[in-house]
Design a protein around this motif. Structure first.
Motif, PDB file in Angstrom:
ATOM      1  N   HIS A   1       7.059   6.592   5.665  1.00 55.62           N
ATOM      2  CA  HIS A   1       7.293   8.023   5.868  1.00 55.62           C
ATOM      3  C   HIS A   1       7.320   8.387   7.342  1.00 55.62           C
ATOM      4  O   HIS A   1       7.583   9.522   7.700  1.00 55.62           O
ATOM      5  CB  HIS A   1       6.236   8.846   5.156  1.00 55.62           C
ATOM      6  CG  HIS A   1       6.418   8.859   3.669  1.00 55.62           C
ATOM      7  ND1 HIS A   1       7.500   8.333   3.024  1.00 55.62           N
ATOM      8  CD2 HIS A   1       5.636   9.341   2.694  1.00 55.62           C
ATOM      9  CE1 HIS A   1       7.379   8.494   1.731  1.00 55.62           C
ATOM     10  NE2 HIS A   1       6.252   9.093   1.492  1.00 55.62           N
ATOM     11  N   GLN A   2       7.033   7.441   8.213  1.00 57.76           N
ATOM     12  CA  GLN A   2       6.982   7.703   9.644  1.00 57.76           C
ATOM     13  C   GLN A   2       8.251   7.222  10.325  1.00 57.76           C
ATOM     14  O   GLN A   2       8.663   6.089  10.145  1.00 57.76           O
ATOM     15  CB  GLN A   2       5.807   6.965  10.284  1.00 57.76           C
ATOM     16  CG  GLN A   2       4.476   7.295   9.689  1.00 57.76           C
ATOM     17  CD  GLN A   2       3.420   6.358  10.202  1.00 57.76           C
ATOM     18  OE1 GLN A   2       3.628   5.668  11.183  1.00 57.76           O
ATOM     19  NE2 GLN A   2       2.298   6.319   9.534  1.00 57.76           N
ATOM     20  N   ASP A   3       8.856   8.052  11.104  1.00 54.75           N
ATOM     21  CA  ASP A   3       9.950   7.674  12.005  1.00 54.75           C
ATOM     22  C   ASP A   3      11.055   6.845  11.357  1.00 54.75           C
ATOM     23  O   ASP A   3      11.566   5.911  11.959  1.00 54.75           O
ATOM     24  CB  ASP A   3       9.400   6.896  13.215  1.00 54.75           C
ATOM     25  CG  ASP A   3       8.419   7.724  14.014  1.00 54.75           C
ATOM     26  OD1 ASP A   3       8.576   8.956  14.056  1.00 54.75           O
ATOM     27  OD2 ASP A   3       7.507   7.134  14.602  1.00 54.75           O
TER      28      ASP A   3
ATOM     29  N   ILE B   1       0.066   1.381   1.457  1.00 55.65           N
ATOM     30  CA  ILE B   1       0.221   1.238   2.905  1.00 55.65           C
ATOM     31  C   ILE B   1       1.690   1.276   3.280  1.00 55.65           C
ATOM     32  O   ILE B   1       2.088   1.959   4.228  1.00 55.65           O
ATOM     33  CB  ILE B   1      -0.455  -0.055   3.397  1.00 55.65           C
ATOM     34  CG1 ILE B   1      -1.969   0.070   3.291  1.00 55.65           C
ATOM     35  CG2 ILE B   1      -0.045  -0.378   4.836  1.00 55.65           C
ATOM     36  CD1 ILE B   1      -2.721  -1.198   3.538  1.00 55.65           C
ATOM     37  N   ALA B   2       2.529   0.572   2.540  1.00 56.01           N
ATOM     38  CA  ALA B   2       3.967   0.574   2.814  1.00 56.01           C
ATOM     39  C   ALA B   2       4.533   1.987   2.681  1.00 56.01           C
ATOM     40  O   ALA B   2       5.312   2.431   3.524  1.00 56.01           O
ATOM     41  CB  ALA B   2       4.684  -0.379   1.877  1.00 56.01           C
ATOM     42  N   ASP B   3       4.142   2.720   1.637  1.00 56.58           N
ATOM     43  CA  ASP B   3       4.627   4.088   1.457  1.00 56.58           C
ATOM     44  C   ASP B   3       4.234   4.979   2.628  1.00 56.58           C
ATOM     45  O   ASP B   3       5.045   5.760   3.124  1.00 56.58           O
ATOM     46  CB  ASP B   3       4.104   4.680   0.152  1.00 56.58           C
ATOM     47  CG  ASP B   3       4.771   4.082  -1.073  1.00 56.58           C
ATOM     48  OD1 ASP B   3       5.856   3.473  -0.930  1.00 56.58           O
ATOM     49  OD2 ASP B   3       4.196   4.209  -2.170  1.00 56.58           O
ATOM     50  N   ASP B   4       2.991   4.863   3.087  1.00 53.49           N
ATOM     51  CA  ASP B   4       2.532   5.664   4.235  1.00 53.49           C
ATOM     52  C   ASP B   4       3.323   5.329   5.496  1.00 53.49           C
ATOM     53  O   ASP B   4       3.731   6.219   6.234  1.00 53.49           O
ATOM     54  CB  ASP B   4       1.047   5.430   4.507  1.00 53.49           C
ATOM     55  CG  ASP B   4       0.162   6.097   3.468  1.00 53.49           C
ATOM     56  OD1 ASP B   4       0.679   6.905   2.670  1.00 53.49           O
ATOM     57  OD2 ASP B   4      -1.042   5.798   3.466  1.00 53.49           O
ATOM     58  N   LEU B   5       3.519   4.044   5.747  1.00 51.28           N
ATOM     59  CA  LEU B   5       4.221   3.628   6.960  1.00 51.28           C
ATOM     60  C   LEU B   5       5.696   3.999   6.920  1.00 51.28           C
ATOM     61  O   LEU B   5       6.290   4.320   7.949  1.00 51.28           O
ATOM     62  CB  LEU B   5       4.066   2.124   7.172  1.00 51.28           C
ATOM     63  CG  LEU B   5       2.650   1.629   7.468  1.00 51.28           C
ATOM     64  CD1 LEU B   5       2.640   0.107   7.546  1.00 51.28           C
ATOM     65  CD2 LEU B   5       2.110   2.230   8.740  1.00 51.28           C
TER      66      LEU B   5
END
Length: 107
Positions: free
Chosen positions: A29-31, A23-27
């Motif tokens: 990668h955004q903005d 979840i941390a990796d996905d988040l």
């Protein structure tokens, strides 16, 4: 250093270890987001007023904390709830509270 009033929120999520890193990796990668992440062992409850806000946390949860711009809060909350399956009982929790001020330094 500069200050931004009322445009950011602090997201705190208590997540199962198996999902915290993904979840941390996905988040992240955004903005150009950043986060603090650590492991919590045992209960996080204290004899304090926070006791009313924080549910009992079973041993072995991951804690993820992020400062988010207001426009990204709802989407990020939904992603965390869906990915960590927080709709199931005793899986974890996620909280979000608006900030009064955010101070950002050059580094």
């Amino acid at each position: 250093m500069f200050s931004k009033p009322h445009q950011f929120s602090l997201l705190t999520a208590f997540l199962p270890h198996a999902t915290t890193r993904s979840i941390a990796d996905d988040l992240l990668h955004q903005d150009s987001a950043s986060a603090l992440m650590w492991r919590a062992r045992g209960t996080l409850l204290h004899e304090h007023w926070l006791k009313k806000w924080v549910p009992p946390i079973s041993p072995g949860k991951g804690v993820l904390q992020m400062i988010l711009p207001e426009h990204a809060v709802n989407q990020t909350l939904s992603q965390v709830v869906d990915r960590a399956k927080l709709n199931y009982q005793a899986t974890g929790a996620v909280f979000c509270s608006p900030s009064h001020d955010v101070f950002v330094g050059r580094d």
